[in-house]
Motif scaffolding. Structure first.
Motif, PDB file in Angstrom:
ATOM      1  N   ARG A 239       0.747  -0.939   0.167  1.00 16.50           N
ATOM      2  CA  ARG A 239       0.000  -0.038   0.029  1.00 16.50           C
ATOM      3  C   ARG A 239       0.632   1.174  -0.172  1.00 16.50           C
ATOM      4  N   ASN A 240       2.141   1.077  -0.370  1.00 16.10           N
ATOM      5  CA  ASN A 240       3.052   2.405  -0.238  1.00 16.10           C
ATOM      6  C   ASN A 240       3.460   2.604  -1.943  1.00 16.10           C
ATOM      7  N   VAL A 241       3.279   3.506  -2.281  1.00 15.48           N
ATOM      8  CA  VAL A 241       3.485   4.183  -3.579  1.00 15.48           C
ATOM      9  C   VAL A 241       4.704   5.139  -3.255  1.00 15.48           C
ATOM     10  N   ILE A 242       5.947   5.060  -3.838  1.00 17.91           N
ATOM     11  CA  ILE A 242       7.072   5.629  -3.258  1.00 17.91           C
ATOM     12  C   ILE A 242       7.730   6.280  -4.543  1.00 17.91           C
ATOM     13  N   ILE A 243       7.870   7.621  -4.352  1.00 18.19           N
ATOM     14  CA  ILE A 243       8.525   8.462  -5.525  1.00 18.19           C
ATOM     15  C   ILE A 243       9.905   8.880  -4.967  1.00 18.19           C
ATOM     16  N   ASN A 244      10.808   8.579  -5.570  1.00 23.25           N
ATOM     17  CA  ASN A 244      12.237   8.835  -5.333  1.00 23.25           C
ATOM     18  C   ASN A 244      12.570  10.267  -5.519  1.00 23.25           C
ATOM     19  N   LEU A 245      12.992  10.851  -4.403  1.00 21.22           N
ATOM     20  CA  LEU A 245      13.270  12.569  -4.550  1.00 21.22           C
ATOM     21  C   LEU A 245      14.051  12.967  -5.461  1.00 21.22           C
ATOM     22  N   THR A 246      15.074  12.091  -5.717  1.00 20.47           N
ATOM     23  CA  THR A 246      16.117  12.372  -6.838  1.00 20.47           C
ATOM     24  C   THR A 246      15.456  12.345  -8.372  1.00 20.47           C
TER      25      THR A 246
END
Length: 307
Positions: free
Chosen positions: A228-235
């Motif tokens: 349930r985690n959609v993770i967008i890489n800050l870089t």
């Protein structure tokens, strides 16, 4: 008999003033004549009028213009010019969004655009015929709708992980714009609603070094989805990817793409390849890494929306 001096002077002045007065009167008459002639003659460059000095008549609208077609994003509207008396020899079209001219659109048909959703479209029909003044008729639609109605509502929250500078507000706003866009998963009937906490999934903006902490299958180089985690890489959010930048893609389009891609995983979509050379890449293709002959594309294709 002697005449007083003052009477002599008065007679002298009257003799001299007589010719001057006659000359002044003559000049005034000539000026009046010139002004009269100028008023009667048409001025240079003035538009010609119809016979009898009457203005050109308008065409008579026998049946008002109309707009045919389904009022949804992705569909095409067609203008019905109506009926006029006499029959126009020339008909031109101008399309408007909420009474603001849509530049460059002059054909009878108009394909509905993403910006049209939630607004009204109108067409102005310009009818012309010889010896008649150009006459304009107007037709207007109701509000333009999304490609499909809402079939599912998904609630989500936004959080950050690691050292994320003061960009979380901008990230949240731009992500919601992606979710609301008619070209995105909203075209599948999925409506995304942000809530303060909880929800069906959490959208993360994560410092690159923290991404592997969500799962051993995630890396510090790319964005990821874990349960349930959609993770967008800050870089990646800040800089896009090397392949995307080499191809000249915009950072805003990359952000659309990465949010749509990782959210697509949450919706149950897996990775796909390029369907054919030169085609828009499916959003579930790993476009950050390369294209295999496809073209960069930040939105789900019609095939993905219909699947």
């Amino acid at each position: 008999m002697e005449v007083p001096l003052h009477r002599c002077l008065r007679r002298h002045h009257r003799r001299r003033r007589g010719p001057a007065r006659r000359a002044a009167v003559g000049l005034s008459l000539r000026l009046l004549l010139v002004a009269l002639v100028a008023a009667l003659l048409p001025s240079a460059g003035a538009p010609a009028r119809a016979a009898g000095d009457e203005p050109l008549p308008s065409l008579t609208q026998v049946r008002a213009p109309a707009i045919d077609g389904v009022r949804r994003f992705g569909r095409t509207l067609t203008a019905d010019p109506g009926r006029w008396q006499p029959t126009p020899t020339t008909v031109r079209y101008r399309w408007y969004r909420d009474d603001v001219l849509i530049s460059g659109v002059t054909s009878r048909s108009y394909r509905i655009r993403p910006d049209d959703v939630g607004h009204r479209i109108s067409v102005h029909v310009h009818a012309e015929a010889p010896s008649y003044r150009r006459t304009v008729g107007t037709a207007r639609t109701g509000l333009i709708a999304h490609r499909v109605d809402v079939r599912r509502t998904v609630r989500y929250s936004v959080r950050s992980k690691g050292r994320v500078p003061a960009v979380l507000g901008t990230f949240s706003r731009l992500a919601q714009q992606t979710y609301d866009d008619p070209r995105g998963w909203r075209g599948r009937g999925v409506r995304f609603v942000r809530v303060p906490s909880g929800g069906a999934f959490t959208l993360w903006l994560a410092e690159a070094r923290t991404v592997p902490g969500f799962s051993s299958g995630c890396s510090a180089e790319w964005s990821c989805r874990v349960g349930r985690n959609v993770i967008i890489n800050l870089t990646r959010w800040r800089n896009a990817s090397p392949a995307w930048n080499r191809a000249g893609g915009s950072l805003r389009d990359y952000r659309h793409m990465v949010v749509n891609h990782e959210t697509g995983h949450f919706l149950g979509r897996g990775h796909v390849g390029c369907p054919r050379r030169g085609a828009p890449a499916p959003v579930m293709m790993q476009q950050s890494k390369g294209l295999d002959g496809c073209r960069f594309n930040p939105w789900p294709t019609l095939a993905e929306l219909r699947r």
